[in-house]
Design an enzyme around this catalytic site. Sequence first.
Site, PDB file in Angstrom:
ATOM      1  N   ASP A 238      34.839  -6.867  21.372  1.00 22.41           N
ATOM      2  CA  ASP A 238      33.989  -5.847  20.708  1.00 22.41           C
ATOM      3  C   ASP A 238      34.185  -4.458  21.401  1.00 22.41           C
ATOM      4  O   ASP A 238      35.411  -4.394  22.283  1.00 22.41           O
ATOM      5  CB  ASP A 238      32.542  -6.145  21.381  1.00 22.41           C
TER       6      ASP A 238
ATOM      7  N   GLU B  52      37.390  -0.122  19.100  1.00 26.18           N
ATOM      8  CA  GLU B  52      37.774   1.025  18.138  1.00 26.18           C
ATOM      9  C   GLU B  52      38.736   2.018  18.760  1.00 26.18           C
ATOM     10  O   GLU B  52      39.555   2.291  18.169  1.00 26.18           O
ATOM     11  CB  GLU B  52      36.478   1.732  17.665  1.00 26.18           C
TER      12      GLU B  52
ATOM     13  N   ASP C  80      26.966  -3.141  14.057  1.00 26.56           N
ATOM     14  CA  ASP C  80      25.452  -3.227  14.633  1.00 26.56           C
ATOM     15  C   ASP C  80      24.525  -2.713  13.424  1.00 26.56           C
ATOM     16  O   ASP C  80      24.012  -1.528  13.252  1.00 26.56           O
ATOM     17  CB  ASP C  80      25.195  -2.248  15.713  1.00 26.56           C
TER      18      ASP C  80
END
Lengths: 974, 561
Positions: A549, A552, A627
Amino acid sequence: MFPVPKWGSLLHFLLAFCLFRSAFTVKHEGFKTCDQSGFCKRNRAYADHVATLGDSWTSPYTLSPKTLKIDNGYITATLLKSLGNDVQSVELPVKITFLQSGAARITVDERKRRQGEIELRHGSQARKERYDEASKWAIVGGEKLDRSAKADTSSKETVVNYGPNDRYRAVINHSPFSIDFFRDDQLHVKLNGKGLMNMEQWRPKVEKPDIKEGEEPKEGEQAVERGEDESTWWEETFGGNTDSKPKGPESVGLDITFPGYEHVFGIPGHASSLSLKQTRGGSDAYEQPYRLYNSDVFEYEMDSPMTLYGAIPFMQAHRKDSTVGIFWLNAAETWIDIVKRKVSSNPLSLGIGGKTDTETHWFSESGLMDVFVFLGPTPKDVISQYGELTGYTQLPQQFAIAYHQCRWNYVTDEDVRDVDKKMDRARIPYDVIWLDIEYTDGKKYFTWDAHTFPDPLGMGKQLESHDRKLVVIIDPHIKNEGNYPVVEALKSKSLGVKNKDNNLYEGWCWPGSSHWVDCFNPAALEWWKSLFTYSSFTGTAANTFVWNDMNEPSVFNGPETTMPKDNIHHGNWEHRDVHNINGMTFVNATYHALLARDPPASRRRPFVLTRSYYSGSQRLGAMWTGDNQAEWSHLAASIPMLLTQNIAGFPFAGADVGGFFGNPSKELLTRWYQAGAFYPFFRGHAHIDTRRREPYLAGEPYTSIVTQALRLRYQLLPAWYTAFHAASVSGVPVLQPHYYAHPSDEAAFAIEDQFYLGSTGLLVKPVVTEGAETVSIYLPPGETYYDYFTYSTHVGSGSTITVPAPLDTIPLFMRAGHVFPRKDRPRRSSGLMRWDPYTLVIALGGNGEAEGDLYVDDGESYDYEDGAYIHRHFSFSSSTLRSSDLSADTDVSKPSKKRKAYLAAMAAVRVEKIVIVGAPMAWKGRSEVSVEEEGTKQTRTAEMKWHEGEGGAANWAVVRDPGVEIGKGWTIEM
Amino acid sequence: MRSTSFLIILSVTVVQAIAAAEAPRPLGVGPEFAKFYKGLETFTCISAPSIHLPIARLNDDFCDCPDGSDEPGTSACAHLSPLSPAFLGSTPADDLDTTSALPGFYCKNKGHQPSYVPFTVVNDGVCDYESCCDGSDEWAKVGGVKCEDRCKEIGKEWKKQDEQRQKSLSNAAKRRKEIVADAEKLRKEVADRIQSLQTEIQGGEMKVKALESDLAETERRERSKVVKSPKGLSKMGLLAQLAKDRIEELRESLVEVRRQRDTGKARMVELEGILSTFKEEYNPNFNDEGVKRAVRSWEDYAAREKSPIGDDAHDRDLDEIAKPEGETGAINWSEWEEPEESDVDVLYKFEAYLPAPVRDWLDQKLRDLRVILVENGILAATHSSDGESKELQDARNALKAAQDSLNDNNRQLTTHQEDLEKDYGIDDVFRALKGQCVSRDSGEYIYELCWLDKTKQKSKKGGSQTIMGNFVSIDKIMVDDEVPPDGKGLGSGERVALKYENGQHCWNGPNRSTLVVLACAEKDEVWKITEEEKCVYRMEVGTPAVCGVSDRKEERPKDEL
């Protein structure tokens, strides 16, 4: 005395809070609009400038014919960018490559930067060249040159005929430089047709003399003014962060026009429609371009071109019976403007024969200009060509496409064991349970919280006993804290991302102060492997897999919640150059670390879930849409978002079932499970502040309905696995949108709320609205569909029909002409279905023909590479069902040991039932079929029962236990 | 020919088998269903008697009966359930009852207890020893799995544990008896106490009455007594001067303290504003521990009852007090600094001119008049504490003490009466446990259950104790859990549950609450704590207090199954 120091620190404290406020509460405000991104603003202004000049505009780029070199399969030359009469032109080496797959590639570089004839500002350590390693990460094949491509050159243009049967032609205009791509003599793609090409060459910063206020500028200075706005060339500040931009302006831009194409698809990820919208205002159009700059966007909004977590700069244009595509290989921040222009082929016939051109304008902040052009003609061709370059999706382990139970967080190992038991007690199948960040000791990855997870191995064993798996989260930020061996190693080995001053970069994420592992560094990859060994990451076992996760990367205190662009990666590349690839390099490291856990002989396929992705990430695992929220709008948006992933070469995609933020109503949760049962990646997930929502908690009738949806997914797993296999060898989407399955059905290209499961002919229309009792579903003309549950028959007429869809019903149809496999016995996990018999369902159309495939292997190892698999083709015609082998010839003629062993074991697995929907009336009264199996001389019989359909339902028949092996060839005559 | 002889051999085998073992039941059939499986040539679906199948279709791994009764020993009919997707042809006949006629696959478990396992686990390649210790659920050995018979050891272990359980059960029952006995004693004590309280109250009431009249008389007497204050004029003036200065000083510092308070209050309001905006607007997804901790402590702070610093009435009082002396309502110091004749003095002066008998008479009359005037509220009584006699003070104090004691007794009586009425569970059992606490170390926290009082949580990583709920009521809930071998589990059926609500407020959530579900155990023990949803906790607790309670309940006729 006034306690100055104390007040000082309080002030500091409050200031820090204020900073947090501005960073956290914003959605839009936290992310740049085009106007706030210097190069976006510049390139849009360039486009506007060109538009105002109209026909009088001439693009300043010319191909210098004397530099032209034609070789087998490629052309090189120098483009000259004119800067005005008395200034030397900028030299831009260009290479145009023609590939065997039929793709063409245009790569433009800048000589001065390449040869280092430039100076960086602020004493930056960054590389001087334009970033040229995006292909190293994204491209894995399909680079063989088309040596039969034929080029003819004149002073005006160079014409290249290439592709299968020379169907394709590229016309390269020399001055101004532009390329037109033809297929079968028809123009399909134009590069720089509008003259928006823009390569911002290196220039030194000229310090202008300060003009004092009130003073008249001198005569000469006004002449220097060339209308160029330098304000974003040297420094950009956003949200309190300043980008030092040591290389100055360096963006690349190009216009790409699809004449006659009204629809363009692709360029995920955005929470937008499947058919992309226009971006320069107007009705149902965006004001902002589609943006690709991987970001952790908090509570992202619906119907927006705003950037999300991943970037795939691959676009398809589609019109009736033709699809073409573009792949813009650039890892820097990228924006894409889309304008659809109605043009009339004959100005006198207003409206009649009018067509729409889609004009796109691509620009990236830095790097090479590197564009691939695919000429189709089918969506499958384009996706397959793209897949050949960037790799097809990984063939996942069987469990990975079953149901995943996740929550932030299962708080103790007892909690995990308890959920596991409760799922079994409720007879709900599931394969994987997940641990979010709270399992760690203080957010230190590769550790366990000793209080809450005292016995991770025991927990893993309990899961293993029913062939279940555990997925734990590992993020790229490494906690900056003493006595943490991982961060100590990262520091001592210098494996972290560096800041602009070439010191270890420090930022803020879950653990607080953190460093980021730099997976561009091969040494970091090796080190990363060492962290995952069973002896190093104790508590993990062979059934532990990983979730990546925040890659980015998400940096809480960074610009736009990510890293500063002037950070430095391995090889001295600026973060600016590699940003969109960064997430993929992290998953790549984890993927290889998982592979390395086991000895080569017993390697199993890794499973990694990622939030950030780029072209090529499909080779490494699954993605999810980040999300989302427990709202109907988010459920609805998940369908076009996943369809876009599927046609962009990354089909292993899902959205959090139930919605991450907030508490779904029971109805929403139920509908979401029904939709989720048709997500390629199927995971229920929830935020830490939400109420528990494991399926057994919902209560009746919801729990039963959700269980039915889950069991339906498990029942269809053989079809899913077959679809994934097809995706893994030829890029066929696992979810197929309407335009893909019906490329000629013009009226319905934009349909984005219904889709097919692989090539099974199963058509799904998830219910995504509250209180629905019916849904409308579009059926293309002339096609026959049967309701999956009731066999009621619908013949499509190119319009929508309304079907009942109360809460316990999933609108699911079988398209006539298809055969698909099922396993009907409910089990606790997919692994425990391994030895169960198959049911084959045949949906017969009017012509009495149908076909379909089955692919099956052990679902976990790489033995399939040695032939240990079963791949069958089922065809039904002339009242006979035939199973024929699709295995590779070499596997059949020279079966390996592994293949023999696998087939021997699979001999125990049979077809227990054949259901024929749309069974002809002529079969009425027949009660037997004859069965012939390869390797046996005798013909056997099996019982068949024909049923008359009632109340609009099709007639159907069931063959009872034909007793044929799934892995063998056989025919069954009705 | 060949097939015929094969058939003969088969039937002979069957006959022999029957002769040898008296109708062996087909695989997976429990004894209570044996009667349906007696046929030698055909089988009749249990709930669809119109369907007769050749005996070869029994347990042939294909589902023929709509109720699955032809496959008692395989998983072929495992899908017959309302939990499976229902589509045409999913059951062999759609117009018939499609629920399974059988409870599951019957494991004989010789050496242990027989049991039914769900058909979904039959021949799935996993030995389900927990429910099928003889391994017969994997008779087909799919994928090469071999499940040996472990009933002997499992049975032995179970017996051992069962003995332990029985022993502990009987201990628990004994213990419960003790608790109940304690509870009875306590109840008796309360009842006794109520009785004695009632007597005490009667006595107290009488005493108060007497003291009231006593006081009235004393007062009457006091009022009539007109005392001439000693004229310590210089002393008084001095004192007044001192008092004046002192009060001025105090007033000034009060004003200053108030100013400081107001500044502090303004700062706090500002800070609270900042913090509550921060709490509203910060990004909970960015679960930064530091920020979260700050928000949590802010929440706790904000949830705490505030001291009434903003009391307007009090503020008005302060305004009055803070006024410079000499203004309205304040003390007129000059009045005290210079002697002045009071009304009493005038009276005395007037009397001096009268003859002695008249003076006495008049004196008496005037006294009476004064008492009347005072009693009717026309004249103010001369009430200055220093002016009050010791006698009067004593009377007043005595009455107050008696009243207080009476009130206290009344309060106690109410409490005890309520207590006696209160639900302490069956046999009043929790009366004996009330206030006692049990705690458990679980993960990051230590949890504490105080019977009929509070549930609490305390982080091991420091921080203060959190109240997870205050006791509200005793309830009953249905549970359906597995009991682990050590017996520390709720099992199935109706259980006593204690509701604790309205605990500390939860950040981004409700007030904490706990449901404490009880099952019989030898000693009080918290077995498990789960957070079912945000800040809604469930404690599973063993206690002898509930032993035998559910058994007793189960004596009444069952309405299910």
